[in-house]
Design a protein around this motif. Structure first.
Motif, mmCIF file in Angstrom:
data_model
loop_
_atom_site.group_PDB
_atom_site.id
_atom_site.type_symbol
_atom_site.label_atom_id
_atom_site.label_comp_id
_atom_site.label_asym_id
_atom_site.label_seq_id
_atom_site.Cartn_x
_atom_site.Cartn_y
_atom_site.Cartn_z
ATOM 1 N N ARG A 1 12.431 -4.418 -7.872
ATOM 2 C CA ARG A 1 11.619 -3.808 -6.805
ATOM 3 C C ARG A 1 10.932 -2.527 -7.259
ATOM 4 O O ARG A 1 9.973 -2.077 -6.643
ATOM 5 C CB ARG A 1 12.486 -3.537 -5.570
ATOM 6 C CG ARG A 1 12.905 -4.783 -4.828
ATOM 7 C CD ARG A 1 13.877 -4.447 -3.701
ATOM 8 N NE ARG A 1 15.171 -3.985 -4.191
ATOM 9 C CZ ARG A 1 16.174 -3.596 -3.417
ATOM 10 N NH1 ARG A 1 16.012 -3.611 -2.096
ATOM 11 N NH2 ARG A 1 17.329 -3.210 -3.932
ATOM 12 N N THR A 2 11.432 -1.939 -8.336
ATOM 13 C CA THR A 2 10.794 -0.714 -8.838
ATOM 14 C C THR A 2 9.496 -1.017 -9.568
ATOM 15 O O THR A 2 8.685 -0.112 -9.783
ATOM 16 C CB THR A 2 11.733 0.034 -9.793
ATOM 17 O OG1 THR A 2 12.003 -0.805 -10.932
ATOM 18 C CG2 THR A 2 13.025 0.417 -9.107
ATOM 19 N N GLN A 3 9.310 -2.315 -9.961
ATOM 20 C CA GLN A 3 8.115 -2.751 -10.688
ATOM 21 C C GLN A 3 7.926 -1.981 -11.996
ATOM 22 O O GLN A 3 6.798 -1.734 -12.449
ATOM 23 C CB GLN A 3 6.862 -2.618 -9.799
ATOM 24 C CG GLN A 3 6.930 -3.462 -8.546
ATOM 25 C CD GLN A 3 5.702 -3.351 -7.683
ATOM 26 O OE1 GLN A 3 4.825 -2.524 -7.937
ATOM 27 N NE2 GLN A 3 5.605 -4.196 -6.667
ATOM 28 N N THR B 1 16.308 3.051 -7.093
ATOM 29 C CA THR B 1 14.970 3.611 -7.363
ATOM 30 C C THR B 1 14.990 4.670 -8.460
ATOM 31 O O THR B 1 13.927 5.057 -8.969
ATOM 32 C CB THR B 1 14.362 4.244 -6.097
ATOM 33 O OG1 THR B 1 15.125 5.412 -5.744
ATOM 34 C CG2 THR B 1 14.334 3.266 -4.942
ATOM 35 N N THR C 1 10.663 2.073 1.034
ATOM 36 C CA THR C 1 11.154 1.074 1.994
ATOM 37 C C THR C 1 10.040 0.167 2.499
ATOM 38 O O THR C 1 10.292 -0.738 3.296
ATOM 39 C CB THR C 1 11.796 1.770 3.211
ATOM 40 O OG1 THR C 1 10.820 2.630 3.825
ATOM 41 C CG2 THR C 1 13.009 2.578 2.808
ATOM 42 N N ALA C 2 8.821 0.390 2.051
ATOM 43 C CA ALA C 2 7.669 -0.334 2.609
ATOM 44 C C ALA C 2 7.818 -1.843 2.487
ATOM 45 O O ALA C 2 7.429 -2.603 3.391
ATOM 46 C CB ALA C 2 6.384 0.132 1.932
ATOM 47 N N ASN C 3 8.376 -2.311 1.377
ATOM 48 C CA ASN C 3 8.490 -3.757 1.148
ATOM 49 C C ASN C 3 9.889 -4.283 1.402
ATOM 50 O O ASN C 3 10.219 -5.404 0.993
ATOM 51 C CB ASN C 3 8.070 -4.082 -0.293
ATOM 52 C CG ASN C 3 6.615 -3.746 -0.554
ATOM 53 O OD1 ASN C 3 5.754 -3.980 0.301
ATOM 54 N ND2 ASN C 3 6.330 -3.178 -1.721
ATOM 55 N N MET C 4 10.711 -3.494 2.073
ATOM 56 C CA MET C 4 12.081 -3.929 2.380
ATOM 57 C C MET C 4 12.145 -4.485 3.796
ATOM 58 O O MET C 4 11.448 -4.012 4.702
ATOM 59 C CB MET C 4 13.055 -2.757 2.245
ATOM 60 C CG MET C 4 13.182 -2.213 0.829
ATOM 61 S SD MET C 4 14.175 -0.698 0.749
ATOM 62 C CE MET C 4 15.776 -1.282 1.340
ATOM 63 N N SER C 5 13.002 -5.470 3.994
ATOM 64 C CA SER C 5 13.210 -6.012 5.333
ATOM 65 C C SER C 5 14.102 -5.064 6.131
ATOM 66 O O SER C 5 14.792 -4.207 5.556
ATOM 67 C CB SER C 5 13.865 -7.389 5.258
ATOM 68 O OG SER C 5 15.197 -7.276 4.776
ATOM 69 N N GLN D 1 17.692 -5.314 5.038
ATOM 70 C CA GLN D 1 17.956 -4.614 3.788
ATOM 71 C C GLN D 1 18.083 -3.105 4.020
ATOM 72 O O GLN D 1 18.978 -2.451 3.475
ATOM 73 C CB GLN D 1 16.823 -4.883 2.790
ATOM 74 C CG GLN D 1 16.849 -6.257 2.160
ATOM 75 C CD GLN D 1 15.670 -6.458 1.220
ATOM 76 O OE1 GLN D 1 14.536 -6.067 1.535
ATOM 77 N NE2 GLN D 1 15.915 -7.072 0.073
#
Length: 624
Positions: free
Chosen positions: A66-68, A92, A133-137, A140
């Protein structure tokens, strides 16, 4: 030996992930980790990892996808490496052991792979302040928040020096998720009947088990009035000038809540400078600076010189919050010049003991004989009755003495508190009756607490004041010592109603209003209805059925014009002196139980002023 293993670790730390197969890197790392654990004891093994290779980054670690980050692999030393089970606490800001290394790492007595507190706090800043947190459900977010709280509670338990650090960061951070918002712990209330988002929020279900930790960070156990008032101050800091519509709605809901609990909140609390109110510009200012319009003199005063409550605030809320009334602050004064001459008026006597006693009796009959009214009546006995050829009044702000008159107006009669005179115009208009205008002026002076002026007119006409008591008996005016049971739906106005429908309601008449919403009203009832932020007299003509919130057809003027008005904007009149007396006796009983002599003395003084027997009287029954 140690030197060969150290050289191997240094060599491994310089390997390019992209040039060498990952499996080869993992096998090399396992050999470096496994050889010492087979040949050496724990003491030697710990020394090797903490002293010999401590500064060498040879442990293959993997970043969360998720950190890309590119590359995802990174070498870390033993001390800074984090176990994958703590992924939710630091993903992160730190990579984790590769899973294939776990069997070997478990044999090494060096740390547990648990992250440092500072690392977890840095991760929280990334999550909740830097948008990770933008792409977290939602699931999560909730799951990882729970993991963070468990970690913090455990850290506080075993490391006392961490308590101040945790409080310093977490009490100020907006990191707790609730319905699309991230808020700090001090916005939560464990037990609250109302929510004022985003300032006061009920603790969500997933955080209930952490209530003690939330309280440590500033969450409130129960909602107190000062908590709600602090929200108003927070809004004022956020919007020092005019409020936007969304905040106006929130502020009105806060006012409504404080008004709903006003019976259990002491008046000094609501009257202090902490309470804020909306002015005519929709700006929050100290409530003590504002007044609301409760009588029809707005056309005679300069509104620009008087700070008024905004008309969006309902009058019933102003009343419950003890906002100052315009009739209490703006006083009417006599305008007199050096050439004006005053002469005694022989036809009116307001100083005799019999008249004063009769006036108190009339006021008590109207169920408003407070200590304040008793003092007013007693002062009236010392006023001179004078006549004057020219009678003009002006309006003055009693707080600062400023003249706020817009249009000076001629009067037929005026009680002037400065000169202690009841002034009557020498030549009255032919259409006006002397005793009626004096009765109206005395009622104004008393705060319009007399609903039916006929008894007052009658005792003013009596030449021999000794006959006043007998006259009041014939008019069925109750004695002060009598106690009656009143049904709230009785016609309290008697045979006459001295006002036009649509007129603004007088000062003390508002104290007869039952400002509880959604009361039931009967056809023919005289009521108060709210129009353009003001309370006016009206009469129930018809009730419209078949609606969730009732509509009533109300007569709104003397021409029998009607208007359909919703039930929440209609208020009943009631008599409430028995309730006040009842409270006085309950207070007496409480003082006796507590042995509070000072309180007993005050209650006794109050009851005796009302003409009631402190020792033998019983609390009357009230039909409500």
């Amino acid at each position: 030996n140690q030197e060969n293993l150290k050289l191997a670790a240094k060599y491994l730390s310089k390997v390019n992930f992209r040039a060498v197969d990952l499996d080869c890197i993992l096998r090399a790392a396992k050999i470096i980790l496994l050889c010492p654990s087979i040949r050496w004891n724990n003491r030697a093994l710990k020394k090797f990892h903490t002293e010999i290779v401590n500064d060498i980054k040879f442990i293959p670690c993997l970043w969360d996808t998720r950190t890309q980050r590119l590359p995802l692999f990174e070498f870390r030393n033993m001390v800074r490496s984090v176990h994958p089970k703590y992924r939710s606490l630091v993903w992160t800001v730190s990579p984790f052991y590769h899973d294939d290394l776990l069997p070997e790492l478990l044999q090494i007595p060096v740390g547990s792979g648990e992250p440092e507190l500072e690392l977890v706090i840095a991760h929280m800043i990334n999550l909740f302040e830097n948008g990770f947190t933008a792409n977290m459900s939602v699931d999560q977010i909730i799951s990882e928040t729970e993991d963070i709280i468990v970690f913090m509670m455990k850290t506080m338990k075993y490391k006392e020096d961490s308590i101040d650090v945790i409080y310093g960061y977490l009490s100020q951070m907006n990191w707790l998720y609730v319905d699309g918002l991230y808020v700090s712990a001090d916005k939560f209330c464990l037990d609250t009947p109302r929510q004022f988002r985003p300032y006061i929020i009920k603790v969500p279900d997933y955080l209930v088990r952490f209530s003690e930790f939330l309280e440590f960070l500033g969450a409130k156990e129960v909602l107190e009035p000062n908590h709600v008032i602090s929200v108003l101050h927070g809004i004022k800091e956020e919007y020092p000038e005019n409020l936007p519509p969304t905040k106006v709605s929130l502020v009105l809901s806060i006012f409504s809540y404080i008004a709903s609990i006003s019976k259990v909140v002491r008046k000094p609390f609501l009257n202090n400078t902490n309470m804020l109110m909306l002015d005519e510009y929709l700006k929050l200012v100290p409530m003590e600076e504002l007044i609301y319009a409760n009588i029809s003199i707005l056309d005679r005063i300069n509104i620009e010189k008087v700070a008024m409550v905004h008309t969006c605030v309902p009058i019933r809320i102003c009343m419950k919050l003890n906002v100052s009334k315009i009739s209490e602050i703006i006083t009417e004064k006599l305008v007199a010049s050096e050439i004006d001459e005053f002469f005694p008026y022989e036809g009116i006597d307001i100083s005799s003991k019999d008249f004063i006693a009769g006036l108190k009796r009339i006021v008590f009959h109207n169920h408003k004989l407070s200590i304040k009214n008793i003092e007013k009546i007693d002062r009236l006995a010392h006023y001179s009755v004078m006549k004057i050829d020219r009678l003009v009044s002006r309006y003055v702000d009693s707080r600062n003495g400023n003249d706020v008159t817009l249009n000076a107006e001629g009067k037929s009669c005026l009680i002037d508190s400065d000169s202690k005179m009841l002034c009557i115009l020498s030549e009255l208009p032919k259409c006006e009756d002397l005793y009626e205008i004096v009765a109206r002026e005395i009622n104004r002076y008393m705060g319009s607490c007399i609903l039916d002026l006929l008894p007052l007119v009658a005792i003013l006409r009596i030449l021999d004041k000794h006959d006043i008591s007998e006259k009041l008996d014939r008019l069925n005016i109750i004695h002060i010592s009598e106690q009656t049971t009143i049904n709230l739906h009785d016609n309290i106005w008697g045979e006459s109603f001295n006002y036009e429908y649509g007129d603004l309601i007088g000062d003390e008449h508002q104290d007869f209003i039952d400002i509880s919403p959604l009361n039931h009203h009967f056809i023919g009832d005289i009521i108060a209805y709210e129009s353009e932020g003001l309370l006016k007299y009206g009469k129930i003509i018809k009730k419209e059925m078949g609606t969730d919130i009732g509509f009533y057809t109300v007569a709104i003027n003397s021409m029998n014009e009607t208007q359909e008005i919703r039930s929440p904007y209609i208020y009943s009149f009631c008599r409430n002196v028995e309730v006040k007396i009842s409270k006085a006796y309950k207070l007496k009983n409480e003082a006796e139980i507590l042995g509070d002599e000072q309180l007993l003395s005050k209650v006794q003084e109050r009851l005796e002023l009302l003409g009631l027997d402190f020792k033998t009287i019983r609390v009357p029954k009230i039909k409500i």
